[in-house]
Design a protein around this motif. Sequence first.
Motif, PDB file in Angstrom:
ATOM      1  N   TYR A 213       0.593  -1.266   0.129  1.00  0.00           N
ATOM      2  CA  TYR A 213      -0.508  -0.144  -0.162  1.00  0.00           C
ATOM      3  C   TYR A 213       0.462   1.167  -0.329  1.00  0.00           C
ATOM      4  CZ  TYR A 213      -4.005  -3.263   0.626  1.00  0.00           C
ATOM      5  OH  TYR A 213      -5.123  -3.819   1.035  1.00  0.00           O
ATOM      6  N   ALA A 214       1.758   1.451   0.751  1.00  0.00           N
ATOM      7  CA  ALA A 214       2.967   2.528   1.023  1.00  0.00           C
ATOM      8  C   ALA A 214       3.492   1.751  -0.644  1.00  0.00           C
ATOM      9  CB  ALA A 214       4.001   2.451   1.653  1.00  0.00           C
ATOM     10  N   LEU A 215       3.824   1.641  -1.288  1.00  0.00           N
ATOM     11  CA  LEU A 215       4.474   1.771  -2.429  1.00  0.00           C
ATOM     12  C   LEU A 215       3.400   2.418  -3.723  1.00  0.00           C
ATOM     13  CD1 LEU A 215       6.871   1.295  -4.574  1.00  0.00           C
ATOM     14  CD2 LEU A 215       6.011  -0.937  -5.258  1.00  0.00           C
ATOM     15  N   ALA A 216       1.849   2.012  -3.988  1.00  0.00           N
ATOM     16  CA  ALA A 216       0.963   2.156  -4.311  1.00  0.00           C
ATOM     17  C   ALA A 216       0.889   4.059  -4.041  1.00  0.00           C
ATOM     18  CB  ALA A 216      -0.468   1.682  -3.309  1.00  0.00           C
ATOM     19  N   LEU A 217       1.454   4.049  -3.109  1.00  0.00           N
ATOM     20  CA  LEU A 217       1.288   6.072  -2.859  1.00  0.00           C
ATOM     21  C   LEU A 217       2.405   6.556  -3.868  1.00  0.00           C
ATOM     22  CD1 LEU A 217      -0.055   6.182   0.610  1.00  0.00           C
ATOM     23  CD2 LEU A 217      -1.173   7.012  -1.642  1.00  0.00           C
ATOM     24  N   THR A 218       3.529   5.556  -4.012  1.00  0.00           N
ATOM     25  CA  THR A 218       4.416   6.573  -4.991  1.00  0.00           C
ATOM     26  C   THR A 218       4.589   6.159  -6.539  1.00  0.00           C
ATOM     27  OG1 THR A 218       6.148   3.753  -4.621  1.00  0.00           O
ATOM     28  CG2 THR A 218       6.388   5.752  -2.824  1.00  0.00           C
ATOM     29  N   CYS A 219       3.450   5.538  -6.633  1.00  0.00           N
ATOM     30  CA  CYS A 219       2.678   5.235  -8.129  1.00  0.00           C
ATOM     31  C   CYS A 219       2.571   6.494  -9.121  1.00  0.00           C
ATOM     32  CB  CYS A 219       2.374   4.144  -8.706  1.00  0.00           C
ATOM     33  SG  CYS A 219       3.107   2.083  -7.548  1.00  0.00           S
ATOM     34  N   PRO A 220       3.606   6.909  -9.701  1.00  0.00           N
ATOM     35  CA  PRO A 220       2.487   8.206 -10.550  1.00  0.00           C
ATOM     36  C   PRO A 220       1.528   7.923 -11.053  1.00  0.00           C
ATOM     37  CG  PRO A 220       4.732   7.462 -11.721  1.00  0.00           C
ATOM     38  CD  PRO A 220       4.496   6.261 -10.654  1.00  0.00           C
ATOM     39  N   ARG A 221       0.375   8.628 -11.136  1.00  0.00           N
ATOM     40  CA  ARG A 221      -1.002   8.049 -11.962  1.00  0.00           C
ATOM     41  C   ARG A 221      -0.350   9.156 -13.648  1.00  0.00           C
ATOM     42  NH1 ARG A 221      -6.835  10.691 -10.420  1.00  0.00           N
ATOM     43  NH2 ARG A 221      -8.134  10.496 -12.270  1.00  0.00           N
ATOM     44  N   ASP A 222      -0.947   8.181 -14.259  1.00  0.00           N
ATOM     45  CA  ASP A 222      -1.126   8.716 -15.887  1.00  0.00           C
ATOM     46  C   ASP A 222      -1.793   7.885 -16.793  1.00  0.00           C
ATOM     47  OD1 ASP A 222       0.123   9.944 -18.127  1.00  0.00           O
ATOM     48  OD2 ASP A 222       1.889   8.285 -18.714  1.00  0.00           O
ATOM     49  N   ASP A 223      -3.038   8.759 -16.608  1.00  0.00           N
ATOM     50  CA  ASP A 223      -3.863   8.278 -17.277  1.00  0.00           C
ATOM     51  C   ASP A 223      -3.913   8.181 -19.072  1.00  0.00           C
ATOM     52  OD1 ASP A 223      -4.875   9.012 -14.702  1.00  0.00           O
ATOM     53  OD2 ASP A 223      -6.850  10.519 -15.477  1.00  0.00           O
ATOM     54  N   ARG A 224      -2.847   9.184 -19.474  1.00  0.00           N
ATOM     55  CA  ARG A 224      -2.750   9.712 -20.559  1.00  0.00           C
ATOM     56  C   ARG A 224      -2.614   8.040 -21.194  1.00  0.00           C
ATOM     57  NH1 ARG A 224      -2.041  15.730 -22.818  1.00  0.00           N
ATOM     58  NH2 ARG A 224      -3.537  16.296 -21.204  1.00  0.00           N
ATOM     59  N   ARG A 225      -1.429   7.154 -20.309  1.00  0.00           N
ATOM     60  CA  ARG A 225      -1.199   5.833 -21.435  1.00  0.00           C
ATOM     61  C   ARG A 225      -2.656   5.012 -21.321  1.00  0.00           C
ATOM     62  NH1 ARG A 225      -1.413   4.459 -15.342  1.00  0.00           N
ATOM     63  NH2 ARG A 225      -3.003   2.490 -15.021  1.00  0.00           N
ATOM     64  N   GLY A 226      -3.762   5.918 -21.452  1.00  0.00           N
ATOM     65  CA  GLY A 226      -4.808   5.079 -22.019  1.00  0.00           C
ATOM     66  C   GLY A 226      -5.412   4.070 -21.032  1.00  0.00           C
ATOM     67  N   GLY A 227      -5.019   3.181 -20.309  1.00  0.00           N
ATOM     68  CA  GLY A 227      -5.051   2.140 -19.981  1.00  0.00           C
ATOM     69  C   GLY A 227      -6.480   3.022 -18.528  1.00  0.00           C
ATOM     70  N   PHE A 228      -7.235   1.203 -17.436  1.00  0.00           N
ATOM     71  CA  PHE A 228      -8.212   1.787 -16.621  1.00  0.00           C
ATOM     72  C   PHE A 228      -7.544   2.211 -16.010  1.00  0.00           C
ATOM     73  CE2 PHE A 228     -10.283  -2.210 -19.259  1.00  0.00           C
ATOM     74  CZ  PHE A 228     -11.092  -1.532 -19.929  1.00  0.00           C
ATOM     75  N   VAL A 229      -7.971   3.498 -15.243  1.00  0.00           N
ATOM     76  CA  VAL A 229      -7.650   4.012 -14.016  1.00  0.00           C
ATOM     77  C   VAL A 229      -8.366   3.688 -13.179  1.00  0.00           C
ATOM     78  CG1 VAL A 229      -6.465   6.043 -12.868  1.00  0.00           C
ATOM     79  CG2 VAL A 229      -6.232   5.697 -15.341  1.00  0.00           C
ATOM     80  N   SER A 230      -8.043   4.090 -11.963  1.00  0.00           N
ATOM     81  CA  SER A 230      -9.265   3.438 -10.383  1.00  0.00           C
ATOM     82  C   SER A 230      -8.637   4.964  -9.300  1.00  0.00           C
ATOM     83  CB  SER A 230      -8.914   2.333  -9.841  1.00  0.00           C
ATOM     84  OG  SER A 230      -9.597   1.483 -10.275  1.00  0.00           O
ATOM     85  N   PRO A 231      -8.780   6.105  -9.932  1.00  0.00           N
ATOM     86  CA  PRO A 231      -8.308   7.326  -8.706  1.00  0.00           C
ATOM     87  C   PRO A 231      -8.300   6.505  -7.639  1.00  0.00           C
ATOM     88  CG  PRO A 231     -10.080   8.235 -10.205  1.00  0.00           C
ATOM     89  CD  PRO A 231      -9.785   6.467 -10.317  1.00  0.00           C
ATOM     90  N   ASP A 232      -8.866   6.074  -6.722  1.00  0.00           N
ATOM     91  CA  ASP A 232      -8.907   5.811  -4.907  1.00  0.00           C
ATOM     92  C   ASP A 232      -7.507   4.944  -4.878  1.00  0.00           C
ATOM     93  OD1 ASP A 232     -10.982   6.509  -4.536  1.00  0.00           O
ATOM     94  OD2 ASP A 232     -11.957   5.285  -4.033  1.00  0.00           O
ATOM     95  N   CYS A 233      -6.423   4.828  -5.896  1.00  0.00           N
ATOM     96  CA  CYS A 233      -5.592   3.317  -5.619  1.00  0.00           C
ATOM     97  C   CYS A 233      -5.006   4.398  -5.153  1.00  0.00           C
ATOM     98  CB  CYS A 233      -5.383   2.753  -6.645  1.00  0.00           C
ATOM     99  SG  CYS A 233      -6.267   1.228  -6.498  1.00  0.00           S
ATOM    100  N   TYR A 234      -4.567   5.526  -5.907  1.00  0.00           N
ATOM    101  CA  TYR A 234      -3.333   6.941  -6.131  1.00  0.00           C
ATOM    102  C   TYR A 234      -3.653   7.682  -4.382  1.00  0.00           C
ATOM    103  CZ  TYR A 234      -2.277   4.712 -11.002  1.00  0.00           C
ATOM    104  OH  TYR A 234      -1.821   4.320 -11.702  1.00  0.00           O
ATOM    105  N   GLY A 235      -4.090   7.370  -3.671  1.00  0.00           N
ATOM    106  CA  GLY A 235      -4.598   8.200  -2.359  1.00  0.00           C
ATOM    107  C   GLY A 235      -5.309   7.770  -1.464  1.00  0.00           C
TER     108      GLY A 235
END
Length: 285
Positions: A213-235
């Motif tokens: 979970y701590a590693l998840a907080l370090t992952c950059p969110r890049d919606d433009r890569r085109g994949g499915f994004v779950s915003p909650d996972c980035y915070g």
Amino acid sequence: SMDYCLWLDADDVLLEADRAAFLTLKETLDPAVSVVMAPYHTGFDDSGRVTFSYYRERLIKNRAGMRWEGAVHEAVAPAGQILYGDFAVTHRKTRPGDPDRNLRIYEAQLAAGKTLDPRQQFYYGRELYYHQRYEEALAVLEDFLSEGRGWLENNIDACCLCAYCQDALGRDEAALASLFRTFAYDRPRAEVCCEAGRWFLARERYSQAAYWYALALTCPRDDRRGGFVSPDCYGYLPCIQLCVCYSRLGDQERAESFNELAAAYKPDSPAVLHNREWFRSLASA
């Protein structure tokens, strides 16, 4: 008859701010642009916040040789100059659709001897998973991955789907291995880290769960890569789960700090409010 066409599902809407942004785009669009990509918001929490989104080709230049492809989850492969727009389309489903429609189409195609292209093969495997036909889904998705012709984001999602299938079949180690397989394709996604955290949390391995979970907080969110994004996972999600992990590990001070970090993302979250009451009860005990 116009220079561009815009596609929408019958239950898609442009919210007020997005309509304004779209009209501004129309007035300023460089005619050299062939495709405008825009976020597609398809999942929401009880407060209406977006929980699932991805970019789709939305405004497409006419007479540029682009065509719809696929019998299910049809898409236009973007070509030429691409622009990322700042307006979103919101999917507001008002009633349930036919849950078996997509699977029927795929099985009819296969019965007629049609070979599915990689994208359609991925979605066929996903439909089998949705229908709890886990062994069949695994076979289709493993074939999709082994052929090596899939899009990067579909490859990562296929690994996650394999993990869900393995988990449903009670194959714990295989499920975790499928999640880790995503790292062969690209750096960790927050969504995958949260799934790994969930795997360890469910087995009461709190230190390892906290790591992911701590590693998840370090992952950059890049919606433009085109994949499915779950915003909650980035915070929000990693923070609220780190609260759980550290509380179970006996570090209530650190747990409370992560609960407050979660509150910064979702101040009205029932989990956040429940945890606050819990920490107050500990302080007054």
